[in-house]
Motif scaffolding. Structure first.
Motif: not given
Lengths: 324, 625
Positions: A1, B389, B410, B437, B439-440, B443-444
């Motif tokens: 990451m 992640g 997150k 981050t 976009s992640s 998605a999450m």
């Protein structure tokens, strides 16, 4: 990451620093110990070492409660006068209720006083400094009134056994001290309540938003502190076989000093029972050592005070580096 | 008003970065004496930062400031004050325990020499006199006792006491009632007439039209429209500038509208004073619902009320069809709700805890035992780490604060996922989070919803809401005014809906009266590009139903009154089928700015006198506002 933790090396540093605080204090304790052993031929004698532990009992037990309170970001100035008042109440109760009854009265009244302070702090949002300052004054005044301002010396002689009956070769008051430290240490590290106390001191808003029982665990430390101050009073009375309404005067300063030397932050959230134990031992050793060396007792305050300031300075330097 | 030739203040190419966040990326503004200059932009566009750079509260990284033609480099508010630049802050910067008089002359404490209270008193009276407010402020009173409007007046007087030539008002109307806003505007008008320059920072379009001469519009830290004469602009022009032209890219990633599951959380007329007045929406299983609106509209407070962090005084919450009234967060957690608050540092992170303990904090509060029970979650923790992640197990013991904002966020979201919540509430989930981050995190959240949880997201970033949410409820001034599919929305429309309208309550009364008297439907709407944006509608059933409800955004031909919408306003226009007739009347405030349209749809073709109604509507609007 890509975004994951760039400063790995820094986290190691953080670790080392955080770990080092207690290590540093333990080191300081050993240095003091070694220094005194060399300076005074009497220091290492077994009866002096026992004496050392014996002298740690009252401050040591009170400091456990103080640790609980300071971990939540509060402070308890009333422990000394709670010790005085609850001892006097115990002395008055001995006649009617016997030894066990008298001790129960002391512990319950100590817990009740802590409950009172804790409720004022947690429910009404009053500053713990002010609340316990008030309770400190009230407690001392009630101790005088209840005792008629004189010592109570007609104490059941059997209570002296409480202090000096050996348990596994250790005098029972020292054994009590160790048991309390082990239980408190386990509670703070391995139970929901213990971690909640840390979380409240570290970030009360976050603890609340995560659904932890902030109110309950904000009050509990004051109850523990009051009850443990009373327990210290029981052992002190049994030790000197007399109850003085003045007992425990300035005890709060020693307890706060021990907790702070042990690495706790007065803002809460940081500190440990092991650190407090080391803090207590450092203070008692210095007192004892200066006595053995025949230093004018008036210097004791300067020595202890210097160590407190040094400990807080170290804490600040470390925490600014950790927290940036 | 023609702009004087030499501008008083010129700021050019100002850049400023806080930590990793780029607040200003080339902002410019020009202000002249004797004007009220509007500084506009969406949330986070950089208006406040630019104001604070000019007033010396924040130092710029790059760019030039010129004051009366000479370079200016304010290192502190004191530097700016001595040059003659003062700022009236959003949260006032007064000393609450000092008197009004002492506060007005607070900057004099920094000057050498003796204080002269008698002289100060006289000067304070003169200043208030010049503002026409001599009766509004008791000089001896403690500032603590004053209303928000009075405090603001103290701030203004304070600026005048140092004879400031340029006064910046940062969101000055945010905490004022409509009457107080009018009074403030009078004061501003007097200051302008006295030749001072005023900067008016706001996102309330109505007020911008009411009081400014020129406007500068900012977007994402840049100036996108500099010194445009207000008279030459329409509301839509400004919204378009604020939002940007590149609306196309939003649609590409629009979430699929999947069949909504059963309702999970139904909120009706929720009231939690002071911010939340009347919030209603329905959250379904498996959907992501957005709660859109401006900062201060009551969105965060709504979430806090749902999570039991804030008491609610009225309305109904139903969870899985059963009445639900959380009094503590523990109640909400037990019912399967998780909450990610807006301010990570303040409300989420326990700084002295490791990542592991921060992750397990929600578990700790849900855990019933005496110990910690951390081991019972080991498997799920490992699973979450892999899925999201998150840092590997070795890093679990590291300090939270060493991680980036995105990673922290997150971890906080995972704190709740660990409990498998049925409802997840998130307040500004990507605030201070870098773009990768983000976009992640999207998605999450999508995955959480796909697994059957209901997700409610508050965000000031409209682009984010449109991308992330299948439906959006718009909150304005504490009340939901629309709940709709995000497919029918774009940023411009969302901005129009979200704009707080001080006239809302008065207009609602007018609509109710009209509807009752005529037995028809009365509505208040904006028109733009062949679409109607209905802001409110009262009454109208059967034939007099105009075919849209409050919050709807139909094309003209999708309504039941297309003929009337296409015709000239001012008269009743019957639809071709003769079922209903509609009057459209454009309304203006008494300062002459556009407030949109009032419509009245009545059954049949026999109609009341249009001219009377138009006059009456305009009178009501003028006297109400």
């Amino acid at each position: 990451m890509p975004e994951a933790l760039a400063p790995t090396s820094r986290s190691h540093l953080v670790h080392r620093l955080a770990g080092r605080l207690e290590v540093r204090m333990l080191g300081l304790a050993l240095v003091v110990f070694a220094g005194l052993s060399l300076a005074s031929p009497y220091f290492l004698r077994s009866n002096n070492l026992l004496n050392l532990l014996d002298q740690s009992v009252v401050t040591g037990i009170t400091s456990v409660g103080m640790t609980f309170v300071i971990l939540t970001g509060g402070i308890d100035l009333s422990v000394g006068s709670v010790l005085g008042l609850t001892s006097v109440l115990m002395g008055l109760a001995f006649g009617k209720l016997g030894i066990a009854g008298g001790i129960a009265v002391a512990l319950l009244s100590g817990g009740a006083i802590g409950l009172f302070s804790g409720m004022l702090v947690a429910y009404f949002g009053l500053a713990s400094f002010v609340v316990t300052l008030g309770v400190m004054a009230i407690g001392r005044s009630l101790a005088y009134i209840c005792s008629g301002a004189t010592s109570i010396s007609n104490i059941p002689p059997a209570i002296n056994d409480l202090v000096y009956t050996p348990i596994l070769g250790v005098p029972s008051n020292v054994a009590t001290l160790l048991v309390i430290y082990v239980l408190a240490g386990l509670y703070l590290s391995f139970t929901k309540g213990g971690r909640t106390i840390y979380a409240i001191g570290s970030n009360q808003e976050a603890a609340r938003a995560a659904g932890l029982s902030v109110l309950f665990y904000s009050v509990l430390p004051y109850v523990v502190s009051g009850a443990l101050a009373a327990a210290a009073g029981v052992l002190l009375s049994a030790q000197v076989m007399s109850i003085d309404p003045l007992a425990g005067t300035a005890l709060e300063l020693d307890a706060i000093a021990a907790v702070v030397i042990g690495g706790a932050s007065l803002y809460g959230g940081r500190g440990s029972i092991l650190g407090t134990l080391i803090g207590v031992l450092i203070m008692v050793m210095i007192r004892n050592g200066l006595n053995l060396l025949g230093v004018n007792p008036f210097w004791q305050g300067s020595a202890i005070g210097g160590i407190i300031i040094a400990a807080v300075l170290v804490e600040r330097l470390v925490s600014t580096r950790v927290r940036g | 008003m023609p702009a004087p030739p030499a501008p008083l203040l010129v700021a050019q190419g100002i850049e400023k970065t806080f930590d990793q966040t780029r607040a200003l990326a080339g902002a410019s503004v020009e202000v002249s004496a004797g004007e009220v200059h509007g500084l506009l932009g969406a949330n986070g566009a950089g208006k406040s930062t630019l104001s604070r750079v000019i007033s010396g509260h924040v130092r710029r990284d790059r760019g030039t400031l010129a004051w009366r033609g000479a370079a200016l480099d304010p290192r502190s508010p004191r530097d700016a004050l001595s040059a003659g630049i003062a700022m009236v802050m959003q949260e006032t910067t007064l000393a609450p325990d000092l008197s009004v008089l002492e506060n007005i002359f607070l900057p004099e404490l920094a000057q050498p020499g003796r204080l002269r209270p008698a002289l100060q008193r006289q000067r304070a009276r003169d200043i208030l006199e010049s503002l026409g407010q001599h009766a509004a402020l008791p000089l001896g009173s403690e500032v603590r006792r004053l209303s928000a409007a009075q405090r603001q007046l103290v701030e203004i007087a304070k600026a005048l006491a140092v004879d400031a030539t340029l006064i910046i008002f940062d969101e000055p109307t945010a905490s004022l009632s409509p009457g107080e806003v009018e009074r403030l505007f009078d004061v501003m008008t007097r200051l302008r007439a006295a030749g001072r320059a005023l900067v008016f920072v706001s996102h309330r379009l109505e007020e911008v039209f009411a009081v400014t001469d020129r406007v500068t519009v900012m977007r994402e830290g840049r100036t996108v429209g500099g010194s445009l004469p207000t008279a030459s602009l329409s509301q839509s022009d400004i919204v378009r500038l604020m939002v940007g032209q590149d609306l196309g890219r939003i649609y590409a990633e629009r979430p699929a509208v999947h069949a909504a599951g059963e309702p999970v959380l139904e909120v009706r007329h929720l009231c939690a004073p002071p911010r939340v007045r009347d919030v209603s929406f329905t959250l379904h299983r498996g959907e992501i619902l957005g709660l859109g609106g401006l900062v201060g509209a009551g969105r965060s407070e709504t979430l806090e009320a749902l999570f039991g962090l804030r008491p609610h005084s009225g309305g109904e919450i139903r969870l899985h069809g059963k009445a639900f009234s959380p009094r503590r967060p523990a109640d909400a957690i037990r019912a399967g709700i998780g909450f990610v608050p807006e301010d990570r540092r303040l409300q989420s992170i326990v700084p002295d805890f490791s990542v592991r303990e921060n992750l397990l904090l929600g578990h700790l509060s849900a855990y019933r035992g005496f110990g910690l029970g951390y081991a019972t979650r080991d498997a799920r923790v490992a699973e979450l780490l892999r899925l999201l992640g998150l840092p590997n197990e070795r890093l679990l013991d590291a300090n939270m604060l060493n991680f980036s904002g995105g990673m922290q966020q997150k971890i906080i979201i995972a704190r709740w996922l660990l409990l498998d919540p049925r409802v997840l509430l998130l307040d500004e989930p990507t605030k201070g989070v870098d773009i990768v981050t983000r976009s992640s995190i999207y998605a999450m959240l999508q995955e959480v919803a796909d697994r059957g949880a209901a997700v409610l997201v508050v965000s000031s970033d409209f682009e984010e809401l449109l991308r992330l949410c299948s439906r959006i409820a718009v909150v304005s001034d504490g009340a939901t005014i629309a709940e709709m599919e995000s497919a029918v929305l774009d940023e411009a429309k969302l901005t129009l809906f979200a704009a707080p309208r001080s006239s809302m309550a008065a207009n609602a009364r007018l609509l109710a009266d009209l509807s009752e008297e005529t037995g028809g439907a009365a509505f208040w709407a904006l028109r733009d590009g062949g679409r109607l944006f209905c802001l409110n509608r009262v009454g109208g059933t059967g034939v007099s139903d105009p075919g849209f409800v409050a919050g709807a955004t139909p094309r003209f031909e999708e309504t039941r009154i297309p003929a009337a919408l296409r015709s000239a306003p001012g008269t009743f226009v019957a639809e071709p089928d003769g079922q209903r007739s509609t009057l459209m009347a454009q309304v203006h405030s008494h300062r002459g700015h556009d407030l949109g349209w009032i419509g009245l749809t009545v059954p049949g073709v026999t109609t009341p006198d249009a001219a009377t109604i138009v006059r009456r509507v305009q009178d009501a609007i003028t006297s109400n506002i």
